[in-house]
Design an enzyme around this catalytic site. Structure first.
Site, short mmCIF file in Angstrom:
data_model
loop_
_atom_site.label_atom_id
_atom_site.label_comp_id
_atom_site.label_asym_id
_atom_site.label_seq_id
_atom_site.Cartn_x
_atom_site.Cartn_y
_atom_site.Cartn_z
N ARG A 89 0.88 -1.17 0.00
CA ARG A 89 0.00 0.00 0.00
C ARG A 89 0.92 1.21 0.00
O ARG A 89 1.62 1.47 1.00
CB ARG A 89 -0.90 -0.03 1.24
CG ARG A 89 -1.90 1.11 1.34
CD ARG A 89 -2.75 0.89 2.59
NE ARG A 89 -3.65 2.00 2.87
CZ ARG A 89 -4.91 2.09 2.46
NH1 ARG A 89 -5.40 1.13 1.71
NH2 ARG A 89 -5.66 3.11 2.79
N GLN B 145 -10.42 -2.60 -3.50
CA GLN B 145 -11.64 -1.94 -3.03
C GLN B 145 -12.80 -2.19 -3.98
O GLN B 145 -13.93 -2.45 -3.57
CB GLN B 145 -11.41 -0.44 -2.88
CG GLN B 145 -12.64 0.35 -2.46
CD GLN B 145 -13.15 -0.06 -1.09
OE1 GLN B 145 -12.41 -0.01 -0.13
NE2 GLN B 145 -14.41 -0.46 -1.01
N ASP C 149 -16.29 9.33 -2.39
CA ASP C 149 -15.10 9.09 -1.58
C ASP C 149 -14.69 10.42 -0.97
O ASP C 149 -15.24 11.48 -1.32
CB ASP C 149 -13.98 8.53 -2.48
CG ASP C 149 -12.78 8.00 -1.70
OD1 ASP C 149 -12.87 7.91 -0.46
OD2 ASP C 149 -11.76 7.71 -2.33
N CYS D 138 -15.95 4.00 0.26
CA CYS D 138 -14.91 3.05 0.68
C CYS D 138 -14.41 3.31 2.10
O CYS D 138 -13.72 2.45 2.66
CB CYS D 138 -13.76 3.05 -0.31
SG CYS D 138 -12.79 4.57 -0.36
N ARG E 249 -14.33 -6.34 1.84
CA ARG E 249 -12.90 -6.30 1.53
C ARG E 249 -12.26 -7.65 1.89
O ARG E 249 -11.42 -8.18 1.14
CB ARG E 249 -12.21 -5.18 2.32
CG ARG E 249 -12.54 -3.77 1.86
CD ARG E 249 -11.95 -3.46 0.48
NE ARG E 249 -10.51 -3.64 0.45
CZ ARG E 249 -9.61 -2.73 0.87
NH1 ARG E 249 -10.02 -1.57 1.35
NH2 ARG E 249 -8.32 -2.98 0.79
#
Length: 309
Positions: A108, A138, A226, A265, A293
């Protein structure tokens, strides 16, 4: 056989469908089980996933850790600041070393080029846990959530409100692979990447960019937003002002289909990109989306190890 999962196109539509079907089956098979109990087949017993975090994480960290546990495997969690990667060791050398120790790597990070470099030099599967360019894991969870709400993906209409960011990029890619329409409502200067739009166009999908949020949401099956200020960005007042008309509130949701699903998300900046009555309302699926997830990423892991598709 091993595969990298850097973006959704790495797998393709047929493999994505197979992963989603596997996720549905595995989720149903362990209903009401303790969360730490391994799946009956424990297909990744003896395997270890290294997880590298250069950005803060709640859902990605916990979902991948629990995914490996439920698949019978184990994890090693590393923050870049406590690794030699944070002291100047190259991504390529890190990939070479980790490949000798573990069976797969999830990273990440910010720069998508780091992910690509990791994959180029690793001899084990590399998974995109988020970059500034895309967030495919996601969107696997998002698609699973929509399917659970009794909506087949092909032919559905997804409306995006807000910044043309990494999550939107993966939604556009997913739409072009899985046959659903995406309409983007965003202010001028905050459009998604032209590269992403052109890739979708090559697959035969046109993505309208609309300035009117009502036009973007009209008759949508799925409404997605988002945070407006992404991780690492300053809390820019100018950007917030530009985004304000695209807030998802009850008045805007009224223009979507009556059974439209709302996705986010997380984490949410409540009162900015979405209001509490939408986030906590009856059409919100954000908590299912967060849980998914875990289930979607289990199937991504299995695909990476050649056990699906």
């Amino acid at each position: 056989m091993s595969r990298h999962f850097l973006d959704l196109a790495d797998a393709g539509g047929d493999a994505i469908a197979a992963m989603l079907n596997d996720a549905i089956d595995r989720k149903e098979a362990r209903a009401n089980w303790p969360k730490g109990k391994a799946d009956a087949d424990a297909p990744l017993a003896g395997r270890t996933l290294a997880m590298i975090f250069e950005k803060n994480s709640t859902r990605t960290r916990v979902s991948f850790d629990m995914a490996m546990r439920q698949l019978g495997g184990t994890t090693i969690v590393m923050d870049a600041g406590s690794m030699q990667l944070g002291r100047g060791e190259t991504v390529a050398d890190t990939a070479r070393v980790l490949s000798r120790f573990v069976d797969a790597i999830m990273i990440r990070t910010d720069d998508h080029a780091k992910l690509i470099e990791m994959a180029e030099h690793a001899t084990v599967p590399v998974i995109n846990g988020l970059t500034d360019h895309s967030h495919p894991c996601q969107i696997m969870a998002d698609m699973l959530t929509v399917i659970e709400r009794h909506k087949a993906l092909p032919g559905t209409r997804w409306a995006w409100l807000g910044d043309g960011n990494n999550v939107l990029h993966s939604i556009i890619e997913a739409g072009s692979l899985m046959g659903f329409d995406v309409r983007v409502g965003c202010p001028a200067g905050y459009e998604p990447s032209m590269e992403v739009l052109e890739a979708a166009l090559k697959r035969g999908t046109t993505v309208p960019i609309l300035r009117d949020p009502v036009a973007a949401v009209k008759d949508a099956d799925v409404v997605v937003t988002d945070t407006w200020i992404s991780m690492g960005q300053e809390h820019a007042e100018e950007k917030l002002a530009a985004m304000t008309p695209y807030q998802v509130n009850a008045a805007l949701m009224a223009h979507a289909k009556p059974d439209a699903v709302f996705l986010h998300c997380l984490p949410a900046h409540r009162g900015e990109e979405a209001t509490d009555d939408v986030l906590d309302g009856p059409r919100s699926a954000i908590w299912d989306e967060a849980e998914n997830r875990l289930h979607a990423q289990k199937s991504v892991l299995l695909w990476c190890f050649g056990m699906i598709g």
